[in-house]
Scaffold this motif. Structure first.
Motif, PDB file in Angstrom:
ATOM      1  N   LEU A 109      47.605  45.207 112.457  1.00 60.46           N
ATOM      2  CA  LEU A 109      47.908  44.727 113.649  1.00 60.46           C
ATOM      3  C   LEU A 109      49.533  44.108 113.991  1.00 60.46           C
ATOM      4  N   ILE A 110      49.868  43.651 112.706  1.00 66.74           N
ATOM      5  CA  ILE A 110      51.276  43.257 112.731  1.00 66.74           C
ATOM      6  C   ILE A 110      52.178  44.524 113.089  1.00 66.74           C
ATOM      7  N   LEU A 111      52.044  45.528 112.333  1.00 72.25           N
ATOM      8  CA  LEU A 111      52.764  46.783 112.385  1.00 72.25           C
ATOM      9  C   LEU A 111      52.751  47.539 113.674  1.00 72.25           C
ATOM     10  N   ILE A 112      51.840  47.226 114.423  1.00 67.26           N
ATOM     11  CA  ILE A 112      51.606  47.651 115.932  1.00 67.26           C
ATOM     12  C   ILE A 112      51.899  46.743 117.070  1.00 67.26           C
ATOM     13  N   GLY A 113      52.348  45.666 116.542  1.00 68.60           N
ATOM     14  CA  GLY A 113      52.987  44.670 117.337  1.00 68.60           C
ATOM     15  C   GLY A 113      51.958  43.724 118.137  1.00 68.60           C
ATOM     16  N   LYS A 114      50.889  43.673 117.638  1.00 69.86           N
ATOM     17  CA  LYS A 114      49.598  42.795 117.946  1.00 69.86           C
ATOM     18  C   LYS A 114      49.262  41.758 116.931  1.00 69.86           C
ATOM     19  N   PRO A 115      50.174  40.923 116.677  1.00 65.51           N
ATOM     20  CA  PRO A 115      49.853  40.050 115.679  1.00 65.51           C
ATOM     21  C   PRO A 115      48.536  39.182 115.875  1.00 65.51           C
ATOM     22  N   TYR A 116      47.413  39.331 114.866  1.00 69.41           N
ATOM     23  CA  TYR A 116      46.169  38.709 114.968  1.00 69.41           C
ATOM     24  C   TYR A 116      45.523  38.645 116.401  1.00 69.41           C
ATOM     25  N   VAL A 117      45.572  39.807 117.023  1.00 69.17           N
ATOM     26  CA  VAL A 117      44.743  40.290 117.998  1.00 69.17           C
ATOM     27  C   VAL A 117      43.576  40.761 117.625  1.00 69.17           C
ATOM     28  N   GLU A 118      42.639  40.065 117.093  1.00 72.32           N
ATOM     29  CA  GLU A 118      41.552  40.608 116.283  1.00 72.32           C
ATOM     30  C   GLU A 118      40.740  41.589 117.422  1.00 72.32           C
ATOM     31  N   GLU A 119      40.535  41.281 118.404  1.00 73.28           N
ATOM     32  CA  GLU A 119      39.647  42.027 119.217  1.00 73.28           C
ATOM     33  C   GLU A 119      40.132  43.667 119.503  1.00 73.28           C
ATOM     34  N   THR A 120      41.315  43.808 118.964  1.00 75.60           N
ATOM     35  CA  THR A 120      41.807  44.947 119.067  1.00 75.60           C
ATOM     36  C   THR A 120      40.897  46.266 118.514  1.00 75.60           C
ATOM     37  N   ILE A 121      40.314  45.969 117.577  1.00 82.23           N
ATOM     38  CA  ILE A 121      39.060  46.912 116.947  1.00 82.23           C
ATOM     39  C   ILE A 121      38.107  46.095 116.728  1.00 82.23           C
ATOM     40  N   PRO A 122      37.207  45.782 117.593  1.00 83.00           N
ATOM     41  CA  PRO A 122      35.927  44.915 117.668  1.00 83.00           C
ATOM     42  C   PRO A 122      35.038  44.789 116.473  1.00 83.00           C
ATOM     43  N   TRP A 123      34.941  46.048 115.760  1.00 82.15           N
ATOM     44  CA  TRP A 123      33.970  46.024 114.619  1.00 82.15           C
ATOM     45  C   TRP A 123      34.651  45.349 113.523  1.00 82.15           C
ATOM     46  N   VAL A 124      35.970  45.392 113.338  1.00 74.57           N
ATOM     47  CA  VAL A 124      36.416  44.964 112.079  1.00 74.57           C
ATOM     48  C   VAL A 124      36.066  43.529 111.744  1.00 74.57           C
ATOM     49  N   PRO A 125      36.451  42.385 112.884  1.00 75.43           N
ATOM     50  CA  PRO A 125      35.998  41.258 112.799  1.00 75.43           C
ATOM     51  C   PRO A 125      34.539  40.761 112.406  1.00 75.43           C
ATOM     52  N   LYS A 126      33.694  41.617 112.882  1.00 74.96           N
ATOM     53  CA  LYS A 126      32.226  41.759 112.877  1.00 74.96           C
ATOM     54  C   LYS A 126      32.240  42.022 111.343  1.00 74.96           C
ATOM     55  N   THR A 127      32.697  43.025 110.758  1.00 71.35           N
ATOM     56  CA  THR A 127      32.642  43.489 109.401  1.00 71.35           C
ATOM     57  C   THR A 127      33.039  42.375 108.426  1.00 71.35           C
ATOM     58  N   ARG A 128      34.439  41.741 109.047  1.00 65.19           N
ATOM     59  CA  ARG A 128      34.766  40.479 108.085  1.00 65.19           C
ATOM     60  C   ARG A 128      33.678  39.432 107.742  1.00 65.19           C
ATOM     61  N   GLY A 129      33.008  39.126 109.120  1.00 57.55           N
ATOM     62  CA  GLY A 129      32.017  38.185 109.060  1.00 57.55           C
ATOM     63  C   GLY A 129      31.050  38.714 107.971  1.00 57.55           C
TER      64      GLY A 129
END
Length: 298
Positions: free
Chosen positions: A74-94
């Motif tokens: 997210l940092i490299l694509i210029g969206k620092p901590y915009v978690e909803e960018t790929i919705p399934w990733v935050p869910k997987t982290r959970g």
């Protein structure tokens, strides 16, 4: 504040968060490597490190790795901590967070009850593992859902209960030092989960994982201190556990996923479907509109 300014302000904090996540990965792998050194288990009959201890550090490293890679991306694509960018990733982290809480509680069981009879140790390890594997999928669900709340309640409750038991009973080996290390680990995890839940935003995420980093450091220190007193107790305790644990956990996890998805799906359907009162209200309003129109235009 425009989006560009907000992005610029979030970037340093997002970088700090990613660094902490990479530190969790390093600490998990470093701790596992300590356990895998031959001098730490070659004097024992099992021929390898205790699986229950390795799992805790590997799960911590995997969970941290998912977060570290995603936050760096997210940092490299210029969206620092915009978690909803790929919705399934935050869910997987959970989901992995739920697994880590359970593996951590099982770790505590071995540290406290290592010298107990095999039957008792199997009952407590099986019980916690089954409930944890069943509840973990709830952490994959959206924040605010009943299933996620239930999973959070289980994780928090088991963590606090574990801390109380550690302080009351003490650890099997390592004396007061290991007891306090593990109790402080649980206190750190509890404080983070209650006061700074990671889903509460970037600042919360940083504070929560800083506390997790401290907690994991305390765990490895407590484990090393205990093995200094009894080098082979991890392997001896692990050997007491039935081989049926692994297939039982697979079944519990499968049942958990089916149940959590069914409950969440059912709740979503109810939320989307209008109630009978709403439907009747619409009918009444339509009828009133028609009657008013007839009165105006007989």
């Amino acid at each position: 504040m425009n989006t560009t300014t907000k992005t610029q302000n979030d970037m340093p904090m997002a970088i700090l968060s990613a660094v902490i996540m990479w530190a969790l990965v390093f600490l998990g792998l470093y701790s596992a490597n300590i356990l895998k050194k031959p001098e730490n288990y070659e004097m024992c009959d099992t021929g390898g490190p205790a699986a229950w201890a390795l799992y805790y550090f590997y799960f911590s490293a995997i969970g941290g790795g998912i977060g570290a890679v995603y936050e760096t991306y997210l940092i490299l694509i210029g969206k620092p901590y915009v978690e909803e960018t790929i919705p399934w990733v935050p869910k997987t982290r959970g989901y992995f967070a739920g697994c880590i809480f359970t593996v951590g509680t099982v770790f505590d069981c071995f540290m406290v009850f290592a010298t107990s009879e095999a039957d008792f140790l199997n009952r407590i390890v099986f019980g916690i593992s089954i409930i944890g594997a069943f509840m973990a999928p709830g952490m994959f669900m959206a924040p605010g859902t009943a299933t996620r709340k239930a999973a959070i309640f289980w994780n928090g409750g088991s963590t606090v209960l574990s801390m109380v038991i550690i302080l009351k009973t003490g650890t099997a080996f390592g004396g007061a030092k290991t007891t306090y290390y593990l109790a402080l680990n649980k206190a750190s995890s509890s404080i983070g989960a209650i006061l700074t839940p990671p889903e509460g935003g970037l600042q919360n995420n940083i504070q929560y994982h800083m506390l997790r980093l401290i907690a994991n450091f305390l765990v490895i220190q407590g484990y090393i201190n205990a093995t200094d007193e009894s080098s082979c107790f991890p392997q001896e305790a692990g050997a007491k556990i039935s081989d049926k644990l692994a297939p039982t956990l697979v079944a519990a996890a499968a049942a958990g996923w089916v149940t959590m998805l069914s409950v969440t799906s059912g709740s979503s359907s109810k939320a989307k479907s209008p109630s009978i009162d709403v439907l009747l209200g619409d009918v009444k309003r339509d009828y009133s509109t028609v009657k008013a129109s007839e009165a105006i235009n007989p």
